[in-house]
Design an enzyme around this catalytic site. Structure first.
Site, PDB file in Angstrom:
ATOM      1  N   GLY A   1       0.759  -1.364  -0.076  1.00 19.33           N
ATOM      2  CA  GLY A   1      -0.024  -0.033   0.110  1.00 19.33           C
ATOM      3  C   GLY A   1       0.877   1.136  -0.052  1.00 19.33           C
ATOM      4  O   GLY A   1       0.504   2.173  -0.642  1.00 19.33           O
ATOM      5  N   ARG A   2       1.830   1.093   1.007  1.00 17.42           N
ATOM      6  CA  ARG A   2       2.601   2.833   0.792  1.00 17.42           C
ATOM      7  C   ARG A   2       3.451   2.803  -0.275  1.00 17.42           C
ATOM      8  O   ARG A   2       4.042   3.852  -0.359  1.00 17.42           O
ATOM      9  CB  ARG A   2       3.440   2.767   2.196  1.00 17.42           C
ATOM     10  CG  ARG A   2       4.154   1.390   2.543  1.00 17.42           C
ATOM     11  CD  ARG A   2       4.976   1.332   3.915  1.00 17.42           C
ATOM     12  NE  ARG A   2       5.624   0.156   4.283  1.00 17.42           N
ATOM     13  CZ  ARG A   2       5.034  -1.199   4.340  1.00 17.42           C
ATOM     14  NH1 ARG A   2       3.736  -1.306   4.648  1.00 17.42           N
ATOM     15  NH2 ARG A   2       6.015  -2.089   4.818  1.00 17.42           N
TER      16      ARG A   2
END
Length: 543
Positions: free
Chosen positions: A271-272
């Site tokens: 996600g990041r």
């Protein structure tokens, strides 16, 4: 690397001796920065991206030993393996291929013997076509009204990177789409957005890999109810970005909520690290237009290629990572400030905060053994010059915090001209950008102790030629590569995040207690923790 730690590295003893030597009075930064050739030796550049670390507390000997450390820890080889598709996320048995999301080389990237690039290109093309049709008015809301509002529903890595880029490039947005982020489950977040959007002209982009994230699902339910209350068909207003086959995917299950489209994200992109995937691609292509999104991708690719091909002594993100290790583990600085002297970069510190702290805040090595030294850094920041009138007092006369200053030579808005004290606003900004690192390094003696500045406080400066999509892409990739290099040097896995799970697990039990009371007013809260029960009683008493 597997069988040794940073502390048992053969070069670590040399670095410890260097750190002791740097405490000598003659090694104060006010002396180091005036060494002949200092800037030339401590400044790197690629494609106009300039990294000046001449005001860090190190000299040629330290730098040489840091280069030895990079070689001994195999940092470059590991990074090349990452981009090749090696499964470096060992706890989850996954590759980490965010770099593939912005690859235009045509070269295959293999995971378990399968080339992933056709799927990457397919998703890119689906985004291009979808965004084009939306912006041309070929796809409209359920009442036929063109979309003019876009709400991203996602949390953490599902929005922070995208928010940074959309804020950074807002000057380029001419698509007529207004962009909002519904990240927090706090009802104030939804309530504010609901008062500002036109429901008939709003597209909701729901982002969740598993499509089970509690906060995201709660906010999607709010959005669906909101649309139904407005007499709208939610199916004409919802797009998802999710894993193939998840509950948020389209098709294959008649019980699934109907949606306009679904765009796939992949297990090998965390996600990041996901802003260059469909996570950022869908909203940014609608907000900026696909062509500008692709320019951003190509800027990120340029920095990826630099990180994977540049030698240790010329490698900008690797050098920055080595300095982070030096500051954290040899000089004892536990924090890092990021101060962009450019308002469009206001959301960068929040993005890097998650990117770095979620990646590198670890207590075990990549092989599962305890790490005997601190990893990661406490990251914070705000744009200059505002930050100077906020927490710079501490930076100058309180705790020592290494700073990363960021500036742009050419602003996005260059048509507004006025002079105060003989200089333009952009020149005034640069006067502060140039003076603050020098003040931190040099310090100042004064007969009044309250007016003394110790100096010797380290900083680096990142200078961008401009704030175009390409430059923002390079900046994003720089911080991603720096984060990964730091992890390789520490010997940890920057691609998992089990630290977020315990609180979520405890929240599940508390949530059930609330649900039981909602169904039965006589339900007695039965949490094992009296403190939790105390606050639950107060919460329900004040409904």
């Amino acid at each position: 690397m597997e069988h040794q730690t940073l502390y048992t590295s053969s070069v670590f003893g040399k670095l410890q001796a260097d750190a002791n030597r740097l405490e000598l009075p003659e090694m104060h930064l006010r002396n180091l920065i005036h060494t002949p050739g200092r800037l030339e030796a401590f400044c790197l550049e690629t494609r106009g991206f300039l990294f000046d670390f001449s005001r860090q507390r190190l000299d040629e000997t330290v730098l040489s030993h840091l280069h030895e450390l990079a070689a001994e820890r195999d940092a470059l080889s590991l990074f090349r393996g990452m981009m090749r598709g090696d499964k470096l996320n060992r706890t989850e048995n996954r590759a980490a291929l965010h770099t593939a999301a912005r690859s235009f080389s045509g070269e295959p990237v293999l995971v378990d013997g399968v080339n992933i690039m056709p799927d990457i290109k397919r998703v890119r093309e689906e985004i291009r076509q979808f965004s084009s049709r939306i912006l041309k008015g070929e796809i409209t809301g359920s009442t036929g009204k063109r979309f003019s509002h876009l709400v991203v529903i996602g949390i953490g890595g599902s929005y922070l990177g995208t928010e940074f880029v959309s804020e950074a490039l807002k000057a380029y947005s001419d698509t007529g789409i207004r962009l909002y982020y519904l990240s927090n489950v706090d009802i104030h977040n939804f309530g504010r957005i609901a008062t500002e959007i036109d429901p008939e002209a709003t597209l909701w982009v729901v982002i969740s890999k598993s499509y089970t994230t509690a906060e995201t699902m709660a906010n999607e339910q709010l959005a669906v109810r909101f649309m139904k209350e407005k007499g709208l068909d939610p199916a004409g207003h919802i797009v998802t970005v999710t894993a193939k086959g998840s509950p948020g995917d389209v098709g294959g299950n008649e019980n699934k909520v109907q949606r306009l489209a679904a765009f796939h994200m992949f297990d090998f992109i965390g996600g990041r690290y996901s802003v260059t995937s469909a996570v950022g691609g869908v909203p940014l292509s609608l907000f900026l237009g696909y062509e500008r999104f692709e320019r951003f991708l190509k800027g990120a690719e340029e920095m990826d290629l630099h990180a994977v091909t540049a030698d240790v002594d010329k490698n900008i993100p690797l050098t920055s990572a080595l300095i982070s290790i030096w500051n954290a583990n040899l000089l004892g600085y536990s924090s890092q400030a990021i101060i962009p002297y450019a308002s469009p970069l206001a959301k960068l510190p929040a993005h890097v905060q998650q990117l770095n702290m979620e990646s590198n805040g670890k207590s075990v090595s990549a092989s599962g053994t305890p790490v005997p030294y601190p990893t990661g850094a406490i990251i914070f920041g705000e744009p200059g010059t505002n930050a100077q009138h906020s927490f710079f007092q501490l930076l100058h006369q309180g705790r020592t915090v290494p700073v990363e200053f960021i500036g742009a030579l050419v602003p996005q808005y260059s048509t507004y001209h006025s002079r105060s004290k003989g200089v333009t606003n952009h020149q005034e900004l640069w006067a502060n950008l140039l003076s603050q690192p020098m003040a931190l390094a040099l310090g100042k003696e004064d007969p009044d102790p309250a007016r003394c500045f110790s100096g010797n406080r380290p900083s680096s400066s990142i200078i961008l030629p401009d704030l175009t999509p390409e430059s923002i892409g390079r900046l994003l990739s720089f911080y991603e590569a720096k984060t990964v290099f730091e992890a390789f040097l520490w010997g940890i896995n920057p691609f998992d995040q089990f630290g977020v799970e315990l609180g979520k697990k405890l929240a599940t039990g508390i949530r059930k207690e609330m649900a039981d009371r909602n169904q039965n007013e006589g339900h007695a809260f039965g949490s094992d923790e009296p403190i939790v029960n105390f606050y639950l009683e107060k919460l329900f008493k004040n409904r």
